[in-house]
Design a protein around this motif. Structure first.
Motif, short mmCIF file in Angstrom:
data_model
loop_
_atom_site.label_atom_id
_atom_site.label_comp_id
_atom_site.label_asym_id
_atom_site.label_seq_id
_atom_site.Cartn_x
_atom_site.Cartn_y
_atom_site.Cartn_z
N ARG A 148 0.82 -1.20 0.00
CA ARG A 148 0.00 0.00 0.00
C ARG A 148 0.86 1.26 0.00
O ARG A 148 0.49 2.28 -0.56
CB ARG A 148 -0.93 -0.03 1.22
CG ARG A 148 -1.78 1.23 1.41
CD ARG A 148 -2.69 1.48 0.25
NE ARG A 148 -3.57 0.34 -0.02
CZ ARG A 148 -4.42 0.30 -1.04
NH1 ARG A 148 -4.49 1.31 -1.89
NH2 ARG A 148 -5.19 -0.76 -1.22
N SER A 149 2.08 1.18 0.63
CA SER A 149 2.95 2.36 0.68
C SER A 149 3.37 2.80 -0.71
O SER A 149 3.66 3.98 -0.93
CB SER A 149 4.21 2.05 1.52
OG SER A 149 4.98 1.02 0.91
N ILE A 150 3.40 1.87 -1.66
CA ILE A 150 3.76 2.21 -3.04
C ILE A 150 2.53 2.69 -3.81
O ILE A 150 2.57 3.72 -4.49
CB ILE A 150 4.40 1.00 -3.74
CG1 ILE A 150 5.74 0.65 -3.06
CG2 ILE A 150 4.61 1.28 -5.23
CD1 ILE A 150 6.39 -0.61 -3.60
N ILE A 151 1.44 1.93 -3.71
CA ILE A 151 0.23 2.27 -4.46
C ILE A 151 -0.29 3.65 -4.09
O ILE A 151 -0.73 4.43 -4.93
CB ILE A 151 -0.86 1.21 -4.22
CG1 ILE A 151 -0.43 -0.13 -4.81
CG2 ILE A 151 -2.18 1.64 -4.83
CD1 ILE A 151 -1.40 -1.25 -4.53
N SER A 152 -0.24 3.97 -2.80
CA SER A 152 -0.82 5.22 -2.34
C SER A 152 0.14 6.41 -2.39
O SER A 152 -0.26 7.53 -2.08
CB SER A 152 -1.33 5.05 -0.90
OG SER A 152 -0.25 4.73 -0.03
N ASN A 153 1.39 6.17 -2.75
CA ASN A 153 2.37 7.26 -2.79
C ASN A 153 2.27 7.99 -4.13
O ASN A 153 2.62 7.45 -5.18
CB ASN A 153 3.78 6.70 -2.59
CG ASN A 153 4.80 7.81 -2.33
OD1 ASN A 153 4.70 8.90 -2.87
ND2 ASN A 153 5.78 7.50 -1.50
N LYS A 154 1.76 9.21 -4.09
CA LYS A 154 1.51 9.98 -5.30
C LYS A 154 2.79 10.37 -6.04
O LYS A 154 2.75 10.68 -7.22
CB LYS A 154 0.72 11.24 -4.97
CG LYS A 154 -0.62 10.97 -4.29
CD LYS A 154 -1.29 12.27 -3.89
CE LYS A 154 -2.59 12.03 -3.13
NZ LYS A 154 -3.23 13.28 -2.72
N LYS A 155 3.93 10.36 -5.34
CA LYS A 155 5.18 10.82 -5.95
C LYS A 155 5.91 9.72 -6.71
O LYS A 155 6.83 10.00 -7.47
CB LYS A 155 6.11 11.38 -4.87
CG LYS A 155 5.58 12.62 -4.18
CD LYS A 155 6.62 13.24 -3.26
CE LYS A 155 6.96 12.33 -2.10
NZ LYS A 155 7.89 12.98 -1.14
N ILE A 156 5.53 8.47 -6.50
CA ILE A 156 6.28 7.36 -7.08
C ILE A 156 5.62 6.87 -8.37
O ILE A 156 4.43 6.56 -8.39
CB ILE A 156 6.39 6.19 -6.08
CG1 ILE A 156 7.16 6.63 -4.83
CG2 ILE A 156 7.09 5.00 -6.73
CD1 ILE A 156 7.25 5.54 -3.77
N LYS A 157 6.39 6.80 -9.42
CA LYS A 157 5.99 6.11 -10.64
C LYS A 157 6.65 4.74 -10.60
O LYS A 157 7.86 4.64 -10.50
CB LYS A 157 6.44 6.88 -11.88
CG LYS A 157 5.78 8.24 -12.02
CD LYS A 157 6.20 8.91 -13.31
CE LYS A 157 5.48 10.26 -13.48
NZ LYS A 157 5.84 10.91 -14.75
N TYR A 158 5.84 3.69 -10.69
CA TYR A 158 6.40 2.36 -10.52
C TYR A 158 5.97 1.43 -11.64
O TYR A 158 4.95 1.63 -12.30
CB TYR A 158 6.01 1.77 -9.16
CG TYR A 158 4.54 1.50 -8.97
CD1 TYR A 158 3.67 2.48 -8.50
CD2 TYR A 158 4.01 0.24 -9.25
CE1 TYR A 158 2.34 2.22 -8.32
CE2 TYR A 158 2.67 -0.03 -9.06
CZ TYR A 158 1.83 0.96 -8.61
OH TYR A 158 0.51 0.71 -8.42
N ASN A 159 6.78 0.40 -11.85
CA ASN A 159 6.53 -0.60 -12.88
C ASN A 159 6.79 -1.97 -12.29
O ASN A 159 7.90 -2.27 -11.84
CB ASN A 159 7.45 -0.36 -14.08
CG ASN A 159 7.13 -1.29 -15.25
OD1 ASN A 159 6.27 -2.16 -15.15
ND2 ASN A 159 7.84 -1.10 -16.35
N VAL A 160 5.75 -2.80 -12.25
CA VAL A 160 5.89 -4.17 -11.74
C VAL A 160 5.46 -5.17 -12.81
O VAL A 160 5.17 -6.32 -12.49
CB VAL A 160 5.07 -4.37 -10.45
CG1 VAL A 160 5.66 -3.55 -9.32
CG2 VAL A 160 3.60 -4.00 -10.67
N HIS A 161 5.40 -4.75 -14.04
CA HIS A 161 5.02 -5.63 -15.14
C HIS A 161 5.99 -6.82 -15.22
O HIS A 161 7.17 -6.71 -14.93
CB HIS A 161 5.07 -4.86 -16.45
CG HIS A 161 4.81 -5.69 -17.66
ND1 HIS A 161 3.55 -6.11 -18.03
CD2 HIS A 161 5.67 -6.19 -18.59
CE1 HIS A 161 3.65 -6.83 -19.14
NE2 HIS A 161 4.92 -6.89 -19.49
#
Length: 617
Positions: free
Chosen positions: A446-459
């Protein structure tokens, strides 16, 4: 032979397969235990020399920086010497150029030679339990190598006047009046190399004694003392010129003198020392006494001129046996990479065998940062990026949460597994997180999903649970074509209208009447058919999981709208009124930003709605 403390001397025959004791009593060790990278090599057959020490070498082709970790104990200053003999070991006839660094400080740029043996010495102040000597690749496809590495202590009494917070590079150590090298211990008790020198126009002299009393703590070897050169006439000066690599440098200069024979009753020898035309002192050498004239000189250019000018009345010309010239380094770094980052990197290195060869100062000098790091700042330098894509890393991610300055983490295309750590989403500066194409499992924290500053890729993590993120992605910011949009609109309307019946006098809107409808200021008005529509069903801001390899997630926030629709009935004559105040749906080619009231919906209800959508297709 002078006694030596073997426990404080370290001599490495780089590239040698075995350790051994040389004829002069020095124990030469292999590279093992001091470095984990590199390959042992031999010089080419045609390049072999009589000096066995340089016929082997260690070459480094896999990292941009490779470091020896040398134990120092409680010694405060050391001589450090590196030797390089290319010897066409790789058969390419292309001797490389590269840098040598000590504890994150640049020492020297080595421009190696096809045939020449190069060596460099420095007096270095120890600042810890180890000294890190690194070879850094600075040019494409030019790979560093080293033939030998030596470290031995400098007594506190030697080279008085050298500042202890600087390194002192040996620029010249000349032995005048001879043709022979002095190759360190045991001829020189302090293992120094003395180069033969015979300046043009000077007369070689040889002492008629082998006895001498030292009045200097530098203790040059006897063979350097008893050879000398003198000027060609009593009125002539000796002029010695030295080219220094650095401008605006501080230089330590120490010429050595002794009288070669007992002087007659009417003989005198006296002369003055000038450096760059500046008077320093006057001296008269004595028979069987060895003296020195120490001076520190700040130069603005790269030329140092040392003159020995005869004093008026001297019957014998100036004379000199040897000289040492050292050039001070720039101020040594006092603040290396942040300890938090060093600790985090140590965890990384100990967790993955593929990183086991990395050691030394990671962020300094700033032009030879470890190739998989990015660094910023200087007080202290901080690691701001990890770029370890395709490094073959295997296993779970360790806890490196102390690396608080990280802005970018790229760990894609490895074999990492386990759950994605929660701490990643809590790194305060993190902006980009790429964990694609690994084998992570479990939920995205949740710390990643809800963090508006982080662009993430888990594909590309087939065992990772995408359920919540995918449902969120379908609800928020879904862009669809007209046929899919129409079906989904009908499904949504049917669902909500079944939960709240309209008033009897309200007519039912047909599918054809909703297509192309845009809600504006609370009124639904008929609009021409559009190629696409967007559905907004939530006021909550969420991060959406990327669906393609090159995508990073984007924050998507859409406020749902609601309002009253005044539309004609299908007969065209009756004006019916419909209430949409509880239906959080907008059908528009643009954005609608109106508040909505979304009825509570549990996961079973959402599943039912999505199933209806699938059935409608």
């Amino acid at each position: 032979m002078f006694p030596i403390r073997l426990g404080t001397w370290l001599s490495i025959d780089c590239g040698s397969a075995t350790s051994y004791t040389s004829v002069n009593g020095i124990y030469w060790q292999t590279d093992e235990g001091f470095i984990n990278t590199g390959e042992n090599k031999h010089v080419s057959y045609n390049s072999y020399t009589n000096l066995d020490l340089v016929n082997t070498l260690r070459a480094f082709k896999k990292q941009n920086k490779n470091c020896y970790a040398l134990p120092t104990g409680d010694i405060t200053r050391y001589f450090i010497r590196t030797t390089f003999y290319y010897g066409n070991y790789d058969g390419l006839t292309k001797p490389p150029t590269f840098d040598v660094e000590i504890d994150g400080n640049k020492w020297v740029t080595v421009v190696s030679s096809l045939t020449e043996i190069l060596y460099y010495e420095v007096v270095y102040p120890s600042r810890g339990d180890t000294v890190s000597v690194c070879l850094a690749r600075t040019k494409p496809n030019q790979f560093p190598f080293i033939s030998s590495l030596e470290v031995w202590p400098v007594p506190d009494t030697m080279y008085f006047g050298m500042s202890r917070d600087l390194a002192w590079l040996s620029s010249y150590r000349d032995n005048y009046g001879t043709q022979d090298y002095i190759l360190g211990y045991d001829v020189d008790r302090y293992n120094r190399i003395w180069k033969p020198a015979n300046p043009t126009g000077l007369v070689p002299k040889l002492a008629d004694t082998n006895l001498v009393h030292y009045t200097t703590y530098e203790f040059p070897p006897h063979s350097a003392i008893f050879d000398a050169v003198e000027a060609s006439a009593p009125t002539k000066s000796i002029t010695l010129t030295f080219q220094i690599a650095k401008t605006n440098s501080l230089n330590f200069i120490e010429p050595y003198f002794t009288e070669m024979a007992e002087l007659g009753i009417n003989q005198t020898r006296s002369f003055s020392l000038y450096v760059n035309n500046e008077y320093k002192l006057t001296t008269s050498p004595q028979y069987q006494n060895f003296t020195a004239a120490l001076t520190l000189v700040q130069t603005s250019g790269t030329i140092i001129t040392v003159e020995l000018r005869p004093v008026e009345g001297s019957t014998l010309p100036p004379i000199v046996s040897a000289i040492e010239v050292y050039t001070a380094s720039v101020p040594l770094i006092t603040t290396g990479t942040s300890q938090d980052d060093l600790d985090g990197l140590a965890v990384f290195i100990s967790s993955f065998d593929q990183l086991g060869g990395w050691s030394g100062e990671p962020c300094l000098p700033n032009d030879t940062v470890w190739e998989w790091l990015g660094c910023s700042g200087s007080d202290p330098p901080r690691v701001n990026s990890l770029s370890l894509s395709r490094y073959g890393l295997e296993g779970p991610l360790p806890d490196f949460s102390q690396m608080q300055a990280l802005e970018t983490i790229d760990l894609s295309k490895n074999n990492l597994n386990g759950e994605i750590p929660e701490f990643l989403g809590n790194l305060p500066q993190l902006k980009i997180l790429n964990l694609a194409d690994n084998d992570f499992f479990g939920d995205i924290p949740r710390s990643i999903i809800s963090n508006k500053k982080i662009k993430y890729n888990v594909h590309g993590n087939p065992n990772l649970n995408h359920r919540n993120a995918n449902r969120t992605a379908m609800i928020i910011g879904l862009a669809v074509g007209v046929p899919l949009g129409v079906i989904l609109i009908v499904a949504v309307l049917v669902y909500f209208l079944s939960r709240k019946k309209p008033k009897p006098d309200q007519a039912q809107a047909t599918e054809s009447e909703l297509v192309g409808c845009q809600v504006e200021e609370g009124n639904a008005q008929v609009k021409p058919h559009e190629d696409s529509v967007s559905i907004s069903m939530s006021t909550e801001q969420m991060s959406v999981l990327p669906q393609h390899d090159d995508e990073m997630n984007e924050e998507i926030s859409e406020d749902a709208c609601h309002g009253n629709a005044n539309q004609p009935t299908h007969s065209g004559n009756h004006e019916g009124k419909y209430s949409f105040e509880d239906i959080p749906v907008s059908v528009s080619a643009g954005n609608v930003n109106e508040a909505s009231e979304v009825p509570d919906m549990d996961m079973d209800e959402l599943d039912e709605l999505l199933q209806r959508h699938e059935n409608a297709r």
